[in-house]
Design a protein around this motif. Structure first.
Motif, PDB file in Angstrom:
ATOM      1  N   PHE A  45       0.834  -1.209   0.000  1.00  0.00           N
ATOM      2  CA  PHE A  45       0.000   0.000   0.000  1.00  0.00           C
ATOM      3  C   PHE A  45       0.868   1.258   0.000  1.00  0.00           C
ATOM      4  N   TYR A  48       2.288   1.844  -3.491  1.00  0.00           N
ATOM      5  CA  TYR A  48       1.287   2.316  -4.456  1.00  0.00           C
ATOM      6  C   TYR A  48       0.858   3.758  -4.166  1.00  0.00           C
ATOM      7  N   GLU A 110      -5.866  -4.379  -4.605  1.00  0.00           N
ATOM      8  CA  GLU A 110      -4.741  -3.755  -5.312  1.00  0.00           C
ATOM      9  C   GLU A 110      -4.658  -4.259  -6.748  1.00  0.00           C
ATOM     10  N   TRP A 114      -5.042  -1.506  -9.638  1.00  0.00           N
ATOM     11  CA  TRP A 114      -3.806  -1.150 -10.325  1.00  0.00           C
ATOM     12  C   TRP A 114      -3.419  -2.116 -11.443  1.00  0.00           C
ATOM     13  N   PRO A 215       1.212  -5.871  -7.239  1.00  0.00           N
ATOM     14  CA  PRO A 215       0.298  -6.231  -6.154  1.00  0.00           C
ATOM     15  C   PRO A 215       0.815  -7.314  -5.219  1.00  0.00           C
TER      16      PRO A 215
END
Length: 290
Positions: A45, A48, A110, A114, A215
């Motif tokens: 996290f 990202y 995620e 993404w 991810p």
């Protein structure tokens, strides 16, 4: 000798981020007795969030890292409040299953947001490395080391010199007595999980730009975080920091003098040896936070 010094420098830089992972997990595991399998997802996290703010939104790189850490703390608080606060006193198997579920949900979220395409994060540092004698280091890696070191020192000062830190240590030593002395245990648990998650997000925010962001990058990170806790000893913050550097040292020398393909294997071989010889950890004296 030059090669040895270079490996030592690389291990020092990598170990600083490993230490952040280990300290964050030892907070949560030591105080709350929660096996946080989602720890690696907070690491992901953080990476990202730096990509989102720095690359997508064009925010200053340093500010993006700060935002990522703050959001990691807030996300940790939300996860604790939604998933763990309702299961106070539950057995360790229950909380393990809860955190495994959180890990799966966060990783798939995620992936959905993404995609599986790797992201790269440019860093505003010179490409030419800093060279001192025969040893060289990239400016970006030097930045990571400095930031990680400052965060480690800050976490240590928080635990040792603030009222919150004293309350955390009291809760770790005796939860019932701490509650009788007026400490709000629920708030301590919330703060503990949030702080541990923020440190994991910080590690991801610092290492994400060095490598690539995907991810599944947290899968190996969480395994290494548990390995660091084993090396350092349960509840020993200084031991977790030292464990991070020891793991990085073993990995770096294993990659440099054996094979880069065995980098991770060398670290886990060390864990097996430690469990055989000293199951309480290399640096464990008594169970404590600090």
């Amino acid at each position: 000798m030059d090669q040895l010094l270079q490996h030592l420098l690389n291990a020092l830089i990598l170990g600083s981020t490993y230490a952040l992972l280990g300290i964050g997990l030892t907070f949560i595991f030591g105080i709350m007795r929660v096996v946080n399998f989602a720890h690696g997802e907070f690491y992901t996290f953080g990476a990202y969030m730096v990509y989102l703010f720095s690359v997508t939104l064009g925010v200053n790189f340093l500010l993006a890292i700060v935002i990522a850490i703050v959001l990691g703390i807030l996300l940790g608080a939300v996860v604790e409040w939604l998933l763990l606060s309702k299961h106070r006193g539950a057995d360790i198997d229950t909380t393990m299953l809860i955190m495994i579920g959180a890990w799966i949900i966060m990783q798939n979220a995620e992936q959905l947001l993404w995609s599986g395409v790797a992201k790269s994060i440019p860093m505003p540092f010179p490409e030419d490395p800093l060279t001192v004698g025969s040893v060289s280091v990239a400016w970006a890696r030097l930045f990571v080391f400095v930031m990680a070191t400052l965060l480690i020192i800050g976490a240590q000062m928080l635990i040792q010199r603030t009222r919150l830190g004293k309350a955390m240590r009291a809760t770790f030593q005796d939860t019932a007595t701490a509650s009788l002395m007026g400490i709000n245990i629920n708030m301590i648990y919330l703060a503990t999980f949030a702080l541990g998650s923020g440190l994991a997000a910080a590690a991801g925010a610092l290492l994400g730009p060095i490598f690539i962001v995907i991810p599944t990058m947290g899968n190996l990170a969480v395994i290494k975080a548990f390995a660091i806790v084993i090396l350092g000893g349960l509840g020993n913050m200084k031991g977790a920091a030292l464990g991070g550097f020891v793991l990085a040292l073993v990995e770096e020398f294993g990659a440099g003098y054996v094979s880069s393909g065995y980098r991770d294997a060398m670290g886990f071989l060390l864990i097996i040896l430690v469990l055989m010889v000293k199951p309480t950890g290399l640096f464990a004296r008594t169970e404590r936070i600090g």
